[in-house]
Design a protein around this motif. Sequence first.
Motif, PDB file in Angstrom:
ATOM      1  N   GLY A 165      54.181  35.767  47.508  1.00  0.00           N
ATOM      2  CA  GLY A 165      54.528  35.069  48.743  1.00  0.00           C
ATOM      3  C   GLY A 165      53.459  34.158  49.302  1.00  0.00           C
ATOM      4  O   GLY A 165      53.498  33.834  50.483  1.00  0.00           O
ATOM      5  N   PHE A 166      52.485  33.765  48.510  1.00  0.00           N
ATOM      6  CA  PHE A 166      51.452  32.782  48.863  1.00  0.00           C
ATOM      7  C   PHE A 166      50.440  33.260  49.900  1.00  0.00           C
ATOM      8  O   PHE A 166      49.288  32.894  49.828  1.00  0.00           O
ATOM      9  N   VAL A 167      50.841  34.078  50.844  1.00  0.00           N
ATOM     10  CA  VAL A 167      49.921  34.471  51.915  1.00  0.00           C
ATOM     11  C   VAL A 167      48.799  35.357  51.384  1.00  0.00           C
ATOM     12  O   VAL A 167      47.631  35.121  51.683  1.00  0.00           O
ATOM     13  N   LEU A 168      49.142  36.351  50.585  1.00  0.00           N
ATOM     14  CA  LEU A 168      48.135  37.275  50.061  1.00  0.00           C
ATOM     15  C   LEU A 168      47.097  36.548  49.213  1.00  0.00           C
ATOM     16  O   LEU A 168      45.897  36.780  49.359  1.00  0.00           O
ATOM     17  N   GLY A 169      47.538  35.663  48.352  1.00  0.00           N
ATOM     18  CA  GLY A 169      46.604  34.916  47.510  1.00  0.00           C
ATOM     19  C   GLY A 169      45.709  33.986  48.302  1.00  0.00           C
ATOM     20  O   GLY A 169      44.516  33.885  48.040  1.00  0.00           O
ATOM     21  N   ALA A 170      46.276  33.308  49.296  1.00  0.00           N
ATOM     22  CA  ALA A 170      45.490  32.382  50.114  1.00  0.00           C
ATOM     23  C   ALA A 170      44.454  33.136  50.943  1.00  0.00           C
ATOM     24  O   ALA A 170      43.287  32.731  51.002  1.00  0.00           O
ATOM     25  N   ILE A 171      44.856  34.235  51.537  1.00  0.00           N
ATOM     26  CA  ILE A 171      43.917  35.025  52.349  1.00  0.00           C
ATOM     27  C   ILE A 171      42.835  35.623  51.455  1.00  0.00           C
ATOM     28  O   ILE A 171      41.654  35.607  51.798  1.00  0.00           O
ATOM     29  N   GLY A 172      43.244  36.136  50.295  1.00  0.00           N
ATOM     30  CA  GLY A 172      42.277  36.719  49.367  1.00  0.00           C
ATOM     31  C   GLY A 172      41.242  35.714  48.910  1.00  0.00           C
ATOM     32  O   GLY A 172      40.054  36.013  48.826  1.00  0.00           O
ATOM     33  N   TYR A 173      41.682  34.493  48.601  1.00  0.00           N
ATOM     34  CA  TYR A 173      40.752  33.456  48.162  1.00  0.00           C
ATOM     35  C   TYR A 173      39.759  33.117  49.276  1.00  0.00           C
ATOM     36  O   TYR A 173      38.551  33.018  49.031  1.00  0.00           O
ATOM     37  N   VAL A 174      40.244  32.962  50.481  1.00  0.00           N
ATOM     38  CA  VAL A 174      39.365  32.615  51.603  1.00  0.00           C
ATOM     39  C   VAL A 174      38.362  33.732  51.869  1.00  0.00           C
ATOM     40  O   VAL A 174      37.178  33.472  52.116  1.00  0.00           O
ATOM     41  N   VAL A 175      38.814  34.979  51.806  1.00  0.00           N
ATOM     42  CA  VAL A 175      37.910  36.111  52.034  1.00  0.00           C
ATOM     43  C   VAL A 175      36.830  36.147  50.948  1.00  0.00           C
ATOM     44  O   VAL A 175      35.640  36.312  51.251  1.00  0.00           O
ATOM     45  N   LEU A 176      37.233  35.991  49.688  1.00  0.00           N
ATOM     46  CA  LEU A 176      36.246  35.980  48.611  1.00  0.00           C
ATOM     47  C   LEU A 176      35.296  34.797  48.739  1.00  0.00           C
ATOM     48  O   LEU A 176      34.086  34.934  48.512  1.00  0.00           O
ATOM     49  N   TRP A 177      35.820  33.646  49.113  1.00  0.00           N
ATOM     50  CA  TRP A 177      34.969  32.471  49.292  1.00  0.00           C
ATOM     51  C   TRP A 177      33.934  32.705  50.397  1.00  0.00           C
ATOM     52  O   TRP A 177      32.779  32.300  50.286  1.00  0.00           O
ATOM     53  N   ALA A 178      34.346  33.396  51.455  1.00  0.00           N
ATOM     54  CA  ALA A 178      33.449  33.626  52.584  1.00  0.00           C
ATOM     55  C   ALA A 178      32.385  34.678  52.271  1.00  0.00           C
ATOM     56  O   ALA A 178      31.260  34.581  52.765  1.00  0.00           O
ATOM     57  N   PHE A 179      32.727  35.686  51.458  1.00  0.00           N
ATOM     58  CA  PHE A 179      31.819  36.808  51.292  1.00  0.00           C
ATOM     59  C   PHE A 179      31.072  36.880  49.958  1.00  0.00           C
ATOM     60  O   PHE A 179      30.063  37.570  49.868  1.00  0.00           O
ATOM     61  N   LEU A 180      31.542  36.180  48.937  1.00  0.00           N
ATOM     62  CA  LEU A 180      30.821  36.207  47.668  1.00  0.00           C
ATOM     63  C   LEU A 180      29.623  35.258  47.724  1.00  0.00           C
ATOM     64  O   LEU A 180      29.752  34.115  48.140  1.00  0.00           O
ATOM     65  N   PRO A 181      28.469  35.739  47.286  1.00  0.00           N
ATOM     66  CA  PRO A 181      27.308  34.844  47.268  1.00  0.00           C
ATOM     67  C   PRO A 181      27.433  33.825  46.141  1.00  0.00           C
ATOM     68  O   PRO A 181      28.118  34.051  45.150  1.00  0.00           O
ATOM     69  N   VAL A 182      26.738  32.715  46.289  1.00  0.00           N
ATOM     70  CA  VAL A 182      26.728  31.677  45.257  1.00  0.00           C
ATOM     71  C   VAL A 182      25.691  32.056  44.213  1.00  0.00           C
ATOM     72  O   VAL A 182      24.576  32.455  44.547  1.00  0.00           O
ATOM     73  N   ARG A 183      26.055  31.904  42.955  1.00  0.00           N
ATOM     74  CA  ARG A 183      25.129  32.222  41.869  1.00  0.00           C
ATOM     75  C   ARG A 183      24.000  31.205  41.854  1.00  0.00           C
ATOM     76  O   ARG A 183      24.213  30.008  41.996  1.00  0.00           O
ATOM     77  N   ASP A 184      22.785  31.690  41.663  1.00  0.00           N
ATOM     78  CA  ASP A 184      21.611  30.806  41.616  1.00  0.00           C
ATOM     79  C   ASP A 184      21.563  29.999  40.356  1.00  0.00           C
ATOM     80  O   ASP A 184      21.958  30.354  39.332  1.00  0.00           O
TER      81      ASP A 184
END
Length: 66
Positions: A47-66
């Motif tokens: 239903g698009f909502v779960l994937g969109a929210i999941g992506y945003v949460v991961l984008w916000a909390f995953l650190p960027v690889r050096d």
Amino acid sequence: MLDTKRPIERSQTQKMLGGVLGGVAEWLGWDPSVARVAYILLTAFTGFVLGAIGYVVLWAFLPVRD
């Protein structure tokens, strides 16, 4: 191969938007294209909502690889 000793990080090289799926693919040992197709299918079938929210949460909390 799954590398459980290394944390999941956003990719600097395999990114289209935020590097989330590229980082997850690197962590799982997958081709980034496979991870992107899997994400699109999962998002479409939930239903698009779960994937969109999941992506945003991961984008916000995953650190960027050096």
